[in-house]
Design a protein around this motif. Structure first.
Motif, PDB file in Angstrom:
ATOM      1  N   HIS A 487      -1.956  21.757 -27.346  1.00 55.26           N
ATOM      2  CA  HIS A 487      -1.021  22.740 -28.010  1.00 55.26           C
ATOM      3  C   HIS A 487      -2.618  24.515 -28.091  1.00 55.26           C
ATOM      4  N   LEU A 488      -2.336  25.023 -27.584  1.00 51.64           N
ATOM      5  CA  LEU A 488      -2.863  26.396 -27.965  1.00 51.64           C
ATOM      6  C   LEU A 488      -2.286  27.815 -27.811  1.00 51.64           C
ATOM      7  N   ILE A 489      -2.103  28.618 -29.398  1.00 50.30           N
ATOM      8  CA  ILE A 489      -0.900  29.871 -30.037  1.00 50.30           C
ATOM      9  C   ILE A 489      -1.747  30.858 -29.695  1.00 50.30           C
ATOM     10  N   ILE A 490      -1.037  31.711 -28.875  1.00 48.23           N
ATOM     11  CA  ILE A 490      -2.222  33.056 -28.654  1.00 48.23           C
ATOM     12  C   ILE A 490      -0.573  34.209 -28.757  1.00 48.23           C
ATOM     13  N   PHE A 491      -1.556  35.287 -28.477  1.00 45.32           N
ATOM     14  CA  PHE A 491      -0.840  36.614 -29.167  1.00 45.32           C
ATOM     15  C   PHE A 491      -0.630  36.634 -27.570  1.00 45.32           C
ATOM     16  N   GLU A 495      -3.680  36.567 -23.134  1.00 47.73           N
ATOM     17  CA  GLU A 495      -3.189  35.973 -22.114  1.00 47.73           C
ATOM     18  C   GLU A 495      -4.030  36.188 -20.778  1.00 47.73           C
ATOM     19  N   GLU A 496      -3.817  37.185 -20.499  1.00 50.70           N
ATOM     20  CA  GLU A 496      -5.089  37.854 -19.017  1.00 50.70           C
ATOM     21  C   GLU A 496      -6.118  37.634 -19.145  1.00 50.70           C
ATOM     22  N   GLU A 497      -6.606  37.585 -20.566  1.00 46.27           N
ATOM     23  CA  GLU A 497      -8.489  37.686 -20.531  1.00 46.27           C
ATOM     24  C   GLU A 497      -8.766  36.008 -20.462  1.00 46.27           C
ATOM     25  N   SER A 505      -7.868  24.509 -17.190  1.00 49.91           N
ATOM     26  CA  SER A 505      -7.526  23.348 -18.216  1.00 49.91           C
ATOM     27  C   SER A 505      -6.006  22.843 -17.434  1.00 49.91           C
ATOM     28  N   ASN A 506      -5.337  23.342 -16.749  1.00 49.27           N
ATOM     29  CA  ASN A 506      -4.446  22.941 -17.149  1.00 49.27           C
ATOM     30  C   ASN A 506      -3.141  22.657 -18.126  1.00 49.27           C
ATOM     31  N   TYR A 507      -3.046  24.057 -18.253  1.00 46.09           N
ATOM     32  CA  TYR A 507      -2.701  24.976 -19.281  1.00 46.09           C
ATOM     33  C   TYR A 507      -1.112  25.002 -19.116  1.00 46.09           C
ATOM     34  N   GLU A 508       0.208  24.767 -19.195  1.00 40.86           N
ATOM     35  CA  GLU A 508       1.265  25.592 -19.189  1.00 40.86           C
ATOM     36  C   GLU A 508       1.726  26.231 -20.145  1.00 40.86           C
ATOM     37  N   ARG A 509       2.517  27.640 -20.093  1.00 40.84           N
ATOM     38  CA  ARG A 509       3.185  27.964 -21.440  1.00 40.84           C
ATOM     39  C   ARG A 509       4.301  27.153 -21.545  1.00 40.84           C
ATOM     40  N   THR A 510       5.042  27.137 -22.543  1.00 38.71           N
ATOM     41  CA  THR A 510       6.300  26.058 -22.996  1.00 38.71           C
ATOM     42  C   THR A 510       6.957  26.786 -23.699  1.00 38.71           C
ATOM     43  N   ARG A 522      -5.353  42.825 -31.122  1.00 34.33           N
ATOM     44  CA  ARG A 522      -5.314  41.549 -31.166  1.00 34.33           C
ATOM     45  C   ARG A 522      -3.940  40.802 -31.151  1.00 34.33           C
ATOM     46  N   THR A 523      -3.076  41.986 -31.180  1.00 35.97           N
ATOM     47  CA  THR A 523      -1.966  41.015 -31.391  1.00 35.97           C
ATOM     48  C   THR A 523      -0.914  42.214 -29.660  1.00 35.97           C
ATOM     49  N   GLY A 524       0.091  41.427 -30.464  1.00 37.10           N
ATOM     50  CA  GLY A 524       1.097  41.376 -29.079  1.00 37.10           C
ATOM     51  C   GLY A 524       2.544  41.184 -29.261  1.00 37.10           C
ATOM     52  N   SER A 525       3.273  41.776 -28.251  1.00 35.56           N
ATOM     53  CA  SER A 525       4.864  41.733 -29.003  1.00 35.56           C
ATOM     54  C   SER A 525       5.294  40.313 -28.481  1.00 35.56           C
ATOM     55  N   HIS A 526       3.947  39.320 -27.707  1.00 36.02           N
ATOM     56  CA  HIS A 526       4.628  37.593 -28.360  1.00 36.02           C
ATOM     57  C   HIS A 526       4.148  37.263 -28.799  1.00 36.02           C
ATOM     58  N   VAL A 527       4.575  35.577 -29.091  1.00 34.86           N
ATOM     59  CA  VAL A 527       3.654  34.847 -29.432  1.00 34.86           C
ATOM     60  C   VAL A 527       3.581  33.531 -28.581  1.00 34.86           C
ATOM     61  N   TYR A 528       2.816  33.282 -27.529  1.00 35.06           N
ATOM     62  CA  TYR A 528       2.753  32.556 -26.656  1.00 35.06           C
ATOM     63  C   TYR A 528       2.440  30.602 -27.336  1.00 35.06           C
ATOM     64  N   VAL A 529       3.104  29.410 -26.791  1.00 32.91           N
ATOM     65  CA  VAL A 529       2.370  28.331 -26.791  1.00 32.91           C
ATOM     66  C   VAL A 529       1.699  27.708 -24.849  1.00 32.91           C
TER      67      VAL A 529
END
Length: 541
Positions: A487-491, A495-497, A505-510, A522-529
């Protein structure tokens, strides 16, 4: 004759008894004969105040606790709950400040004691580990609120005390901070309670040993807590007639006991004798290495920090400064002194000046008390503006980094393949809480950001290197598929970068968690997993 004499004596005795009864009755009715020492012990009182007022304040701060569901600064977790979790459960992560012994264990020990009790009772669920410390902090803040009200009731009329109390309760920044497990919050609580015992003209609760003990404890928890107290301590020393006795029999014994207690606690947990207060002041003040975490111009507290913390109380504070009696000049001097001292340090934060906010409420209360024509509109404006700010910052602003930890908890408790789960937090370091909000030894990692303590030129930490070229860093770091986290956690801004790496690497946003946009790039309006789906053969560069 004997009977008449006896009757006369009985008559005069009756008059004396009746006059004595009347005097007793008058003594009970007259307020001049009431002893202020007996008032705290009256029935229906708690903490020296009406039990209904105390219960209202406690209930308000408990609601305050549950209505603050956002993140403020990393220290509310990493310098308290994370340390306490490591102390009790023997796993977790301690930041570089603990390996360098810049922080003491006195404050985390409060929460470690709570964790230990919950563990012994078999009630150490992750939700209780999160909320019980905050509820304890909320109760302590409620006690501080009542002490401020009690002090003002002694010094001024009940009406002025009520307006100061109102200003304290509706302050948006107090609402935002007073239930957080920050050392600044405990510093503020101890400062207010110590002020209750401080020798001010008109105070009936002054006690030099009690107030100096609370100041010493605040210093042990956070050494900069002594800054607001320097003018107050100097004033006490200047007005004290028996100066030598004050130092020899009160200040020195109190300082010796509290410092010894701190040394013993830190000796137990560090394994060696350590004076963390000196290390803290050396790093942050003498060496000024706090600039590694950001710097601001010298006027920042006057132009931005103080106005933001006061919010819509600011015009009332300025108005009250012209109305308050001369004896409160020491409070104004304390505020200005604290702002000036912190202005000399390059690293500045809003929370650093939180301990002087209660001093400002005294002047705001005076302002409200003297308003006549515009009092109701002013009260409505003050209340509504602060509540809007309090609810927004408590329920909306920067909540994604906390909400995502609830999702991570499920990986440890509800995932059938939890033994193989792992998490990598690709955010500015310490953006999220850690094991204190997961309470399961799940393999987790985040970008490191310790400061350079060796004097290297152009030093870059792991987080800085990552953000220079995130995509290239990821391919170099995870050149082997077996090392990839599940699992990866990003702002959202990242994502685009790194989209090429996520796809290959076969990662899908869940999962997506609302966070709100912040000024930092470095921060954003949402947190993605993102979760790695093991389907087919991976295509890697």
């Amino acid at each position: 004759m004997e009977r008449e004499g006896g009757d006369g004596r009985l008559f005069f005795r009756g008059l004396q008894n009746r006059s004595h009864e009347k005097m007793k009755l008058r003594k009970r009715k007259s307020s001049l004969y009431h002893s202020p020492r007996k008032s705290p012990g009256r029935r229906g009182d708690l903490l020296g105040e009406s039990i209904y007022l105390v219960l209202f304040t406690i209930a308000l701060r408990i609601c305050n606790c549950f209505l603050v569901q956002t993140s403020f600064v990393p220290d509310e977790y990493w310098q308290s709950l994370e340390v306490a979790h490591h102390m009790v459960f023997n796993y977790g992560y301690l930041t570089w400040e603990w390996t360098e012994r810049l922080r003491g264990y006195t404050y985390p020990l409060i929460f470690a004691s709570i964790y230990k009790i919950l563990h012994l009772l078999g009630k150490d669920s992750v939700q209780l580990l999160i909320w019980i410390p905050r509820l304890v902090q909320a109760l302590m803040s409620a006690v501080a609120d009542m002490r401020l009200y009690s002090l003002m009731k002694q010094l001024e009329s009940h009406q002025v005390a009520r307006w100061v109390f109102f200003c304290q309760l509706c302050s948006w920044f107090t609402w935002y901070c007073c239930t957080r497990t920050l050392t600044n919050t405990m510093e503020t609580v101890l400062t207010i309670i110590a002020l209750f015992y401080y020798p001010l003209e008109g105070s009936k609760s002054m006690n030099s040993v009690k107030y100096s003990s609370l100041v010493a404890l605040a210093f042990i928890i956070r050494p900069t807590a002594v800054i607001p107290w320097i003018p107050l301590l100097f004033r006490h020393f200047w007005k004290e007639q028996r100066k030598l006795d004050l130092i020899l029999y009160q200040f020195l014994p109190v300082g010796f006991v509290t410092l010894s207690l701190s040394l013993i606690i830190d000796r137990i947990f560090f394994g060696q004798w350590t004076l963390v207060q000196y290390n803290f002041l050396k790093f942050n003040v003498l060496q000024n290495l706090g600039t590694f975490y950001g710097s601001h111009p010298w006027h920042w507290y006057f132009s931005q920090g103080f106005p933001v913390v006061l919010g819509t109380h600011l015009p009332f504070f300025i108005h009250g400064c012209f109305l308050a009696p001369k004896r409160y000049r020491i409070f104004l001097m304390t505020v200005l002194w604290t702002l000036l001292v912190y202005s000399m340090l390059s690293h500045k934060e809003f929370r650093f000046i939180y301990p002087v906010l209660p001093f400002c409420m005294v002047f705001c209360g005076y302002s409200l008390n003297h308003l006549k024509t515009w009092k109701k509109p002013a009260l409505s404006f003050l209340f509504l503006s602060n509540m809007l700010l309090a609810l927004y910052t408590g329920l909306v602003h920067q909540r994604g980094t906390l909400d995502v930890m609830t999702h991570i908890q499920e990986l440890g408790y509800n995932n059938p393949n939890k033994s193989s789960a792992s998490v990598f937090v690709m955010m500015p370091c310490h953006s999220t809480p850690y094991y204190s909000h997961v309470h399961y030894p799940l393999p987790m990692r985040f970008l490191q950001c310790p400061p350079d303590l060796t004097g290297k030129s152009q030093y870059l930490d792991e987080a800085d290197i990552f953000y220079l070229n995130p995509l290239n860093w990821l391919y170099k770091e995870f050149h082997n598929d077996s090392t990839l986290p599940t699992h990866l956690i990003i702002f959202s801004v990242l994502e685009e970068e790194i989209s090429a790496f996520l796809i290959s690497s076969n990662y899908e946003r869940t999962a997506v968690f609302f966070h709100t946009q912040l000024p930092e790039g470095r921060t954003g309006s949402h947190v993605y997993v993102y979760e790695r789906k093991l389907k087919g053969k991976l295509n890697r560069r």
